[in-house]
Write a protein that holds these residues in place. Structure first.
Motif, short mmCIF file in Angstrom:
data_model
loop_
_atom_site.label_atom_id
_atom_site.label_comp_id
_atom_site.label_asym_id
_atom_site.label_seq_id
_atom_site.Cartn_x
_atom_site.Cartn_y
_atom_site.Cartn_z
N ILE A 133 0.63 -0.64 7.86
CA ILE A 133 1.14 0.28 6.30
C ILE A 133 2.06 0.93 6.85
N PRO A 134 3.01 0.15 6.23
CA PRO A 134 4.14 0.64 6.27
C PRO A 134 4.65 2.06 5.63
N GLN A 135 5.51 3.07 6.22
CA GLN A 135 6.01 4.89 5.92
C GLN A 135 6.68 4.54 4.72
N MET A 136 7.37 3.69 4.56
CA MET A 136 9.29 4.21 4.41
C MET A 136 9.54 2.16 3.28
N PHE A 137 9.89 2.78 2.49
CA PHE A 137 10.40 1.64 2.18
C PHE A 137 11.79 1.23 1.36
N TRP A 138 12.46 0.85 1.33
CA TRP A 138 14.12 0.59 1.01
C TRP A 138 14.84 0.00 -0.87
N LYS A 139 15.47 0.48 -1.02
CA LYS A 139 15.94 -0.57 -2.21
C LYS A 139 17.51 -0.79 -2.26
N ILE A 140 17.86 -2.42 -2.94
CA ILE A 140 19.08 -2.12 -3.07
C ILE A 140 19.54 -2.25 -4.33
N ALA A 141 20.41 -1.95 -5.55
CA ALA A 141 21.10 -2.66 -6.43
C ALA A 141 22.07 -3.21 -5.99
N ALA A 142 21.73 -4.08 -7.22
CA ALA A 142 23.37 -4.94 -7.20
C ALA A 142 23.58 -5.80 -8.52
N ASP A 145 5.06 1.18 15.04
CA ASP A 145 4.72 2.50 15.20
C ASP A 145 3.39 2.57 14.32
N ASP A 146 3.64 1.64 12.40
CA ASP A 146 2.81 1.73 11.75
C ASP A 146 1.85 2.19 12.06
N PRO A 147 0.78 2.79 11.32
CA PRO A 147 -0.76 3.21 11.96
C PRO A 147 -1.55 1.85 10.93
N VAL A 148 -2.10 1.45 11.68
CA VAL A 148 -3.56 -0.03 11.65
C VAL A 148 -4.58 0.73 10.69
N TYR A 149 -4.70 -0.42 9.13
CA TYR A 149 -5.43 0.35 9.00
C TYR A 149 -6.12 -1.00 7.90
N ARG A 150 -8.08 -0.73 7.83
CA ARG A 150 -8.64 -2.24 8.09
C ARG A 150 -7.17 -3.80 8.49
N PRO A 169 1.06 -1.61 -0.31
CA PRO A 169 -0.09 -0.07 -0.40
C PRO A 169 0.80 1.28 -0.08
N GLN A 170 0.42 2.16 -0.72
CA GLN A 170 1.94 3.48 -1.19
C GLN A 170 0.43 4.16 -1.54
N ALA A 171 0.76 5.54 -0.98
CA ALA A 171 0.16 7.22 -1.06
C ALA A 171 -0.01 6.97 -3.29
N ALA A 172 -1.34 7.15 -3.44
CA ALA A 172 -2.01 7.37 -4.92
C ALA A 172 -1.57 8.05 -5.20
N ALA A 173 -1.28 9.62 -4.91
CA ALA A 173 -0.83 10.64 -5.17
C ALA A 173 1.34 10.91 -5.13
N PHE A 174 1.29 10.25 -6.83
CA PHE A 174 2.81 10.17 -6.59
C PHE A 174 3.21 11.43 -7.20
N ASN A 175 4.31 11.78 -6.18
CA ASN A 175 4.89 13.40 -6.91
C ASN A 175 5.95 12.96 -7.81
N GLN A 176 7.75 14.04 -8.27
CA GLN A 176 8.73 13.48 -8.25
C GLN A 176 9.33 13.25 -8.04
N SER A 177 9.53 13.00 -6.82
CA SER A 177 10.66 12.20 -5.92
C SER A 177 10.08 10.51 -5.77
N ALA A 178 8.69 10.10 -5.89
CA ALA A 178 8.29 8.95 -6.42
C ALA A 178 9.06 8.42 -7.78
#
Length: 310
Positions: free
Chosen positions: A180-189, A171-176, A130-139
């Motif tokens: 809901i995670p509020q941070m994500f990570w990515k590693i390129a190899a 402390d991620d908020p609980v919905y349904r 689950p991620q915010a629907a409104a993607f901005n430039q950073s997304a």
């Protein structure tokens, strides 16, 4: 401990030696209940308690990528009990996106049938977050990081392995019924070769933060109001950072194995840019005040730091 469902899963699809050097799936943190799901050219490690992927890993062969119709056939994975994976009920009648952890186009390579199967596999709910629907430039920058790194790795046969996942914080908020995670990570190899060091593994890491930029009291109030109205918790504008790979281990508690020692993207300690201060992995991953020293805010691809080709 990983539980691979050998009887029902397709042949193992994530190859830890795809780069010619070892780049294995990260291991779960201590006590984490997970299940390994193999798909075409990628794997998902599903957290059975959070009902979301703890991490994903995908192999990308840039020279063999194919264009196939996107489709939108999101589906539950029949190998997993419905109460161990988040399905359509989490995303219905709200502005949450089903964000692909393994990007749809990344595993879509090989012959036509294999590419089409990989495309369909990316729409399995264990690959959604689950991620915010409104993607901005950073997304958009977040989604384009692999393109940037793949271009950098063009000299090395366009082979790339990408690991992605959420930061599970207590402390991620609980919905349904789902935190809901509020941070994500990515590693390129990727691997690079030189006369002195054939087949050397190299990595770089990034963190996306979608927490609203509110102080503690305002955030609690906004979250309580949203949940009382049966709406998703507030999610803020995306911020993307390049971070030391070791900090991803500290945030998540995952065992990143050789990925940490292969980091070429970590920012050196220079005046005004101190080394990272993220604590060592603990029983409470996800605890961090952003941005720690050593994290670089990315606004354009030009901000991404990679080691120059040897």
């Amino acid at each position: 401990m990983l539980d691979r469902m050998d009887s029902l899963a397709p042949p193992p699809a994530f190859d830890p030696l795809f780069l010619g050097v070892l780049a294995p799936l990260p291991g779960p943190r201590a006590g984490q209940r997970v299940r390994l799901l193999d798909y075409t050219h990628f794997a998902v490690v599903l957290d059975l308690d959070r009902r979301l992927a703890a991490l994903t890993g995908v192999t990308i062969l840039g020279s063999a990528l194919r264009d196939v119709p996107r489709g939108d056939g999101w589906h539950l994975d029949e190998r997993v009990s419905p109460d161990e994976q988040c399905g359509p009920e989490l995303y219905a009648r709200n502005d949450l996106d089903r964000g692909h952890l393994v990007r749809r186009r990344d595993p879509v390579w090989g012959d036509e049938a294999t590419a089409r199967r990989a495309n369909a596999d990316t729409f399995a709910y264990p690959n959604a977050a689950p991620q915010a629907a409104a993607f901005n430039q950073s997304a958009e920058l977040w989604l384009g990081l692999e393109d940037h790194v793949l271009e950098h790795a063009r000299t090395y046969d366009q082979r790339l392995v990408v690991f992605t996942g959420p930061v599970f914080a207590p402390d991620d908020p609980v919905y349904r019924g789902v935190q809901i995670p509020q941070m994500f990570w990515k590693i390129a190899a990727w691997s690079t070769e030189s006369p002195d060091e054939p087949g050397r593994l190299e990595t770089t890491a990034y963190v996306l933060d979608q927490r609203p930029q509110l102080d503690g009291i305002d955030l609690r109030t906004a979250t309580e109001q949203a949940l009382a109205a049966e709406q998703p918790p507030p999610l803020g504008p995306f911020r993307t950072f390049q971070v030391p790979v070791g900090d991803v281990a500290a945030l998540t508690g995952l065992d990143l194995g050789p990925l940490v020692g292969a980091d070429v993207g970590a920012v050196p300690a220079v005046a005004g840019n101190a080394p990272s201060t993220v604590p060592e992995p603990s029983d409470v991953p996800g605890t961090v005040h952003l941005p720690p020293a050593g994290w670089v805010r990315l606004r354009t691809a030009a901000d991404i730091r990679l080691a120059p080709p040897r």
